[in-house]
Design a protein around this motif. Structure first.
Motif, PDB file in Angstrom:
ATOM      1  N   ILE A 154       0.238   0.561  -9.861  1.00 55.21           N
ATOM      2  CA  ILE A 154      -0.987  -0.193 -10.105  1.00 55.21           C
ATOM      3  C   ILE A 154      -2.100   0.423  -9.263  1.00 55.21           C
ATOM      4  O   ILE A 154      -1.838   1.143  -8.294  1.00 55.21           O
ATOM      5  CB  ILE A 154      -0.822  -1.711  -9.801  1.00 55.21           C
ATOM      6  CG1 ILE A 154      -0.397  -1.947  -8.348  1.00 55.21           C
ATOM      7  CG2 ILE A 154       0.159  -2.356 -10.769  1.00 55.21           C
ATOM      8  CD1 ILE A 154      -0.293  -3.422  -7.961  1.00 55.21           C
ATOM      9  N   SER A 155      -3.334   0.131  -9.622  1.00 53.21           N
ATOM     10  CA  SER A 155      -4.479   0.725  -8.921  1.00 53.21           C
ATOM     11  C   SER A 155      -4.618   0.158  -7.507  1.00 53.21           C
ATOM     12  O   SER A 155      -4.121  -0.935  -7.203  1.00 53.21           O
ATOM     13  CB  SER A 155      -5.767   0.457  -9.701  1.00 53.21           C
ATOM     14  OG  SER A 155      -6.097  -0.923  -9.641  1.00 53.21           O
ATOM     15  N   SER A 156      -5.335   0.881  -6.675  1.00 54.92           N
ATOM     16  CA  SER A 156      -5.624   0.400  -5.314  1.00 54.92           C
ATOM     17  C   SER A 156      -6.376  -0.919  -5.357  1.00 54.92           C
ATOM     18  O   SER A 156      -6.115  -1.818  -4.552  1.00 54.92           O
ATOM     19  CB  SER A 156      -6.434   1.428  -4.532  1.00 54.92           C
ATOM     20  OG  SER A 156      -5.652   2.575  -4.292  1.00 54.92           O
ATOM     21  N   ALA A 157      -7.291  -1.036  -6.314  1.00 53.81           N
ATOM     22  CA  ALA A 157      -8.049  -2.288  -6.446  1.00 53.81           C
ATOM     23  C   ALA A 157      -7.109  -3.444  -6.789  1.00 53.81           C
ATOM     24  O   ALA A 157      -7.252  -4.547  -6.248  1.00 53.81           O
ATOM     25  CB  ALA A 157      -9.131  -2.143  -7.509  1.00 53.81           C
ATOM     26  N   GLN A 158      -6.151  -3.202  -7.660  1.00 52.89           N
ATOM     27  CA  GLN A 158      -5.199  -4.250  -8.027  1.00 52.89           C
ATOM     28  C   GLN A 158      -4.299  -4.600  -6.850  1.00 52.89           C
ATOM     29  O   GLN A 158      -3.975  -5.773  -6.636  1.00 52.89           O
ATOM     30  CB  GLN A 158      -4.352  -3.822  -9.231  1.00 52.89           C
ATOM     31  CG  GLN A 158      -3.415  -4.890  -9.740  1.00 52.89           C
ATOM     32  CD  GLN A 158      -4.126  -6.090 -10.340  1.00 52.89           C
ATOM     33  OE1 GLN A 158      -5.220  -5.972 -10.868  1.00 52.89           O
ATOM     34  NE2 GLN A 158      -3.522  -7.260 -10.241  1.00 52.89           N
ATOM     35  N   ARG A 199       0.823  -1.219   0.000  1.00 50.10           N
ATOM     36  CA  ARG A 199       0.000   0.000   0.000  1.00 50.10           C
ATOM     37  C   ARG A 199       0.856   1.267   0.000  1.00 50.10           C
ATOM     38  O   ARG A 199       0.394   2.324  -0.433  1.00 50.10           O
ATOM     39  CB  ARG A 199      -0.948  -0.014   1.188  1.00 50.10           C
ATOM     40  CG  ARG A 199      -2.032  -1.065   1.042  1.00 50.10           C
ATOM     41  CD  ARG A 199      -2.976  -1.097   2.231  1.00 50.10           C
ATOM     42  NE  ARG A 199      -3.916  -2.195   2.103  1.00 50.10           N
ATOM     43  CZ  ARG A 199      -3.884  -3.290   2.860  1.00 50.10           C
ATOM     44  NH1 ARG A 199      -2.987  -3.427   3.846  1.00 50.10           N
ATOM     45  NH2 ARG A 199      -4.759  -4.255   2.673  1.00 50.10           N
ATOM     46  N   TYR A 223       3.224   0.708  -4.078  1.00 51.33           N
ATOM     47  CA  TYR A 223       2.669   0.404  -5.393  1.00 51.33           C
ATOM     48  C   TYR A 223       1.658   1.411  -5.938  1.00 51.33           C
ATOM     49  O   TYR A 223       1.403   1.404  -7.145  1.00 51.33           O
ATOM     50  CB  TYR A 223       2.090  -1.010  -5.423  1.00 51.33           C
ATOM     51  CG  TYR A 223       3.178  -2.047  -5.505  1.00 51.33           C
ATOM     52  CD1 TYR A 223       3.805  -2.339  -6.717  1.00 51.33           C
ATOM     53  CD2 TYR A 223       3.600  -2.736  -4.377  1.00 51.33           C
ATOM     54  CE1 TYR A 223       4.820  -3.279  -6.801  1.00 51.33           C
ATOM     55  CE2 TYR A 223       4.610  -3.686  -4.442  1.00 51.33           C
ATOM     56  CZ  TYR A 223       5.217  -3.951  -5.655  1.00 51.33           C
ATOM     57  OH  TYR A 223       6.221  -4.876  -5.734  1.00 51.33           O
ATOM     58  N   PRO A 224       1.053   2.295  -5.129  1.00 47.02           N
ATOM     59  CA  PRO A 224       0.168   3.302  -5.732  1.00 47.02           C
ATOM     60  C   PRO A 224       0.949   4.121  -6.761  1.00 47.02           C
ATOM     61  O   PRO A 224       2.117   4.448  -6.564  1.00 47.02           O
ATOM     62  CB  PRO A 224      -0.271   4.168  -4.549  1.00 47.02           C
ATOM     63  CG  PRO A 224      -0.196   3.246  -3.379  1.00 47.02           C
ATOM     64  CD  PRO A 224       1.028   2.390  -3.655  1.00 47.02           C
ATOM     65  N   GLY A 225       0.277   4.403  -7.862  1.00 47.56           N
ATOM     66  CA  GLY A 225       0.948   5.107  -8.953  1.00 47.56           C
ATOM     67  C   GLY A 225       1.524   4.146  -9.970  1.00 47.56           C
ATOM     68  O   GLY A 225       1.818   4.521 -11.097  1.00 47.56           O
ATOM     69  N   GLU A 239      -5.110  -4.461  -3.654  1.00 50.28           N
ATOM     70  CA  GLU A 239      -5.903  -5.277  -2.734  1.00 50.28           C
ATOM     71  C   GLU A 239      -6.116  -6.683  -3.287  1.00 50.28           C
ATOM     72  O   GLU A 239      -6.069  -7.662  -2.539  1.00 50.28           O
ATOM     73  CB  GLU A 239      -7.237  -4.593  -2.420  1.00 50.28           C
ATOM     74  CG  GLU A 239      -7.087  -3.263  -1.691  1.00 50.28           C
ATOM     75  CD  GLU A 239      -6.231  -3.342  -0.429  1.00 50.28           C
ATOM     76  OE1 GLU A 239      -6.389  -4.290   0.368  1.00 50.28           O
ATOM     77  OE2 GLU A 239      -5.390  -2.425  -0.231  1.00 50.28           O
TER      78      GLU A 239
END
Length: 93
Positions: A38-42, A31, A34-36, A44
């Protein structure tokens, strides 16, 4: 006066009892980093797929994956894993 501020570092085997802390640390790492990318959904989705307690237990019990913990001054700050790959004589990371 100069003080010794060296950090004591240890690399120790992780067992099933360490898996909840490992999963929690994986969540913090993914968390934060990886933001930026891949997406937050990805993020999780990947955490659920790769770092659920069920998956981690299966990794150890059936896939013969080994986990090691990095401790700095007694704090669990990192981990790595390795195990057999599909090609004989090769280890996967």
């Amino acid at each position: 006066m100069e003080r010794n501020t060296a950090t004591q570092v240890q690399i120790l085997a992780a067992t099933e009892e360490h898996l909840p802390a490992l999963a929690e640390l994986a969540g913090v790492i993914w968390r934060q980093h990886y933001p930026g990318i891949i997406s937050s959904a990805q993020i999780e989705y990947m955490l659920g797929k790769m770092y659920s307690l069920e998956t981690l237990r299966e990794d150890i019990r059936s896939r013969r994956i080994q986990f090691v913990r990095l401790l700095a001054d007694g704090r669990f700050v990192g981990f790595a894993s390795y195990g057999p790959a599909s090609e004989p004589g090769v280890m996967g990371a």
